[in-house]
Design a protein around this motif. Structure first.
Motif, PDB file in Angstrom:
ATOM      1  N   THR A 108       0.846  -1.196   0.000  1.00  0.00           N
ATOM      2  CA  THR A 108       0.000   0.000   0.000  1.00  0.00           C
ATOM      3  C   THR A 108       0.880   1.244   0.000  1.00  0.00           C
ATOM      4  O   THR A 108       2.052   1.203   0.377  1.00  0.00           O
ATOM      5  N   GLN A 400      -7.646   2.123   1.247  1.00  0.00           N
ATOM      6  CA  GLN A 400      -6.970   0.833   1.359  1.00  0.00           C
ATOM      7  C   GLN A 400      -7.845  -0.192   2.080  1.00  0.00           C
ATOM      8  O   GLN A 400      -8.723   0.171   2.864  1.00  0.00           O
ATOM      9  N   ASN A 414      -5.831   5.492  -1.118  1.00  0.00           N
ATOM     10  CA  ASN A 414      -5.434   4.468  -2.085  1.00  0.00           C
ATOM     11  C   ASN A 414      -5.650   4.983  -3.500  1.00  0.00           C
ATOM     12  O   ASN A 414      -6.788   5.126  -3.958  1.00  0.00           O
TER      13      ASN A 414
END
Length: 493
Positions: A108, A400, A414
């Protein structure tokens, strides 16, 4: 419009170079903005000079011909500022539920930096099937669930930045740096507006304030200022400082404006590349006309009780955003080309940026917007306007599948994979394109960049995204970049 929007090949050679290249390479005293004026921006192409040498202007937002037959005439961009979580809204990931609380390996990149593992936050809402297409939609959006057969979902969006400021600029202008024209500017530059008494590009902000970077998100950048967005309110005074001063009459104001325009026009005739002066002249005329027409546009007294209820007006949760969506429909009816409506204010608690309690954050913002957005789609459809009005929904990025902090339930930013949707304006309904992985972390199938989204919007408006250009700093600048981009063909009906 042809020269300013398609400068490739042909015409007017100087020593083997085009006129544009010759002037750019030899005119060291000119700036890029000046050359934009010399070489055919729409505004300056529209000017004429009378026998007395005074320039006579057409409104820079006058209607221009598209490259090809459009499927949409207007755009309403519903911007969910802060970044909605795709796996809690429209991107159903059943494998995430049993992983809740478990630490797994997953790459991530967000506000917290780059990580290789994290603790999963399972989706906090159940999903149900809706419509003939059987689309799975979170319980956050029961009203929008009834509209899925009119919506095309993009589940594989990705963007260039996981940080709000640059990501907002990316989504609005195609660049992560400020100073570039935004999407609404490109639309009005390319097509103008069908109503010369209202702005061609309107922005409505949350009552809690605007997004980070503010007006940079609706700027005209290096284009003439006439194409920038105008902030409008859905209640009270629609545009600040628009009313006439006490004691001023319409007739006196008109004579003052005519005298001012004569002086400005004479000055402009001597300085025809001054885009700020040109925009100022046009803005005075527009403001004069808006004194009459803007208040009428926000007067909801003509709307039926059924229509007001459809948008959730007077509801404790939905009134604010409902009024903005209803005003968006009324502006579309009046020929405004591009309308952007923000959900989410200046601070984290006031927008979709769910770093802390995901349930509280998304529960609030989905509850505020679900019914109004569904009402907008249904209202446009029942009036026969949805076919020519393109609705875009989404934020600057997604979120995320893992927690950002300790034992919290929040998610970090994200930009690797997230969901947006489009409806109306020649978009296929009841379809989903693209795919993220089983965690909803990365776009893996039919990945689409922000440029592809922009190319789709321009295409539906009848504008070739790879031809629509504005000459600046030695290049034919484009919303989709000088390298160009393709629209999302799977979405186009």
């Amino acid at each position: 419009m042809g020269n300013s929007m398609n400068r490739h090949g042909g015409g007017n050679q100087f020593c083997g170079r085009t006129r544009r290249e010759f002037l750019w390479q030899t005119g060291g005293g000119f700036t890029g903005t000046a050359l934009a004026g010399l070489l055919g921006s729409n505004f300056f192409a529209d000017q004429t000079v009378a026998a007395d040498g005074v320039s006579k202007f057409e409104n820079p937002l006058s209607v221009k011909q598209p490259h090809f037959k459009p499927k949409a005439k207007n755009v309403i961009f519903l911007f969910m500022y802060g970044g909605p979580s795709q796996v809690d809204t429209f991107d159903y990931k059943p494998d995430l539920y049993p992983l809740d609380g478990k630490t797994i390996e997953v790459k991530t990149f967000g506000r917290g930096g780059r990580k290789n593992k994290g603790r999963v936050v399972g989706p906090k809402w159940k999903f149900k099937r809706y419509g003939k297409c059987g689309k799975m939609v979170s319980d956050l959006f029961p009203h929008l669930g009834t509209c899925v057969d009119d919506i095309g979902f993009i589940h594989s969006m990705y963007a260039d930045s996981p940080l709000h400021g640059s990501a907002l600029l990316n989504m609005n202008s195609g660049r992560v740096l400020s100073g570039n024209p935004c999407l609404g500017t490109w639309a009005t530059y390319g097509l103008g507006s069908e109503n010369q008494n209202l702005p061609g590009f309107v922005v409505m902000l949350s009552r809690k304030g605007g997004p980070i970077s503010g007006a940079k998100n609706w700027t005209s950048g290096y284009m003439p200022a006439s194409y920038q967005g105008t902030v409008v309110k859905a209640t009270g005074t629609p545009i600040l400082d628009l009313a006439m001063p006490p004691g001023m009459t319409k007739g006196v104001q008109r004579r003052l404006l005519d005298n001012l325009n004569d002086i400005n026009s004479a000055h402009y005739a001597q300085h025809p590349t001054n885009s700020n002066l040109a925009a100022r002249i046009a803005s005075y005329e527009l403001a004069f006309n808006m004194q009459k027409h803007a208040p009428e546009a926000v007067d909801f007294d003509q709307e039926t009780d059924a229509t007001r209820d459809l948008y959730g007006i007077d509801g404790s949760r939905t009134d604010d955003f409902g009024r903005k969506c209803l005003l968006a429909r009324r502006l579309v009816e009046r020929g405004v080309r591009f309308i952007q409506v923000y959900s989410g204010g200046a601070h984290n608690d006031d927008n979709w940026d769910a770093h802390g309690s995901l349930e509280r954050n998304h529960g609030i913002h989905a509850g505020n917007t679900d019914k109004p957005i569904a009402g907008l789609i249904k209202d446009l459809k029942q009036r026969g306007m949805l076919d020519e009005t393109l609705i875009v929904w989404g934020g600057e990025f997604g979120r995320q599948p893992t927690a950002e902090y300790g034992k919290g339930t929040g998610r970090d930013h994200n930009s690797y994979g997230f969901t947006m949707f489009m409806a109306g304006g020649g978009i296929k309904g009841g379809v989903s394109v693209g795919k993220t992985d089983e965690l909803g972390a990365h776009a893996i199938e039919d990945r689409f960049d922000v440029k592809n989204l922009h190319a789709t919007i321009l295409t539906q408006l009848g504008l070739d995204p790879n031809r629509l250009s504005f000459f600046y700093n030695g290049l034919d600048q484009k919303l989709v970049g000088v390298e160009g981009a393709e629209p999302i063909h799977q979405l186009i009906a």
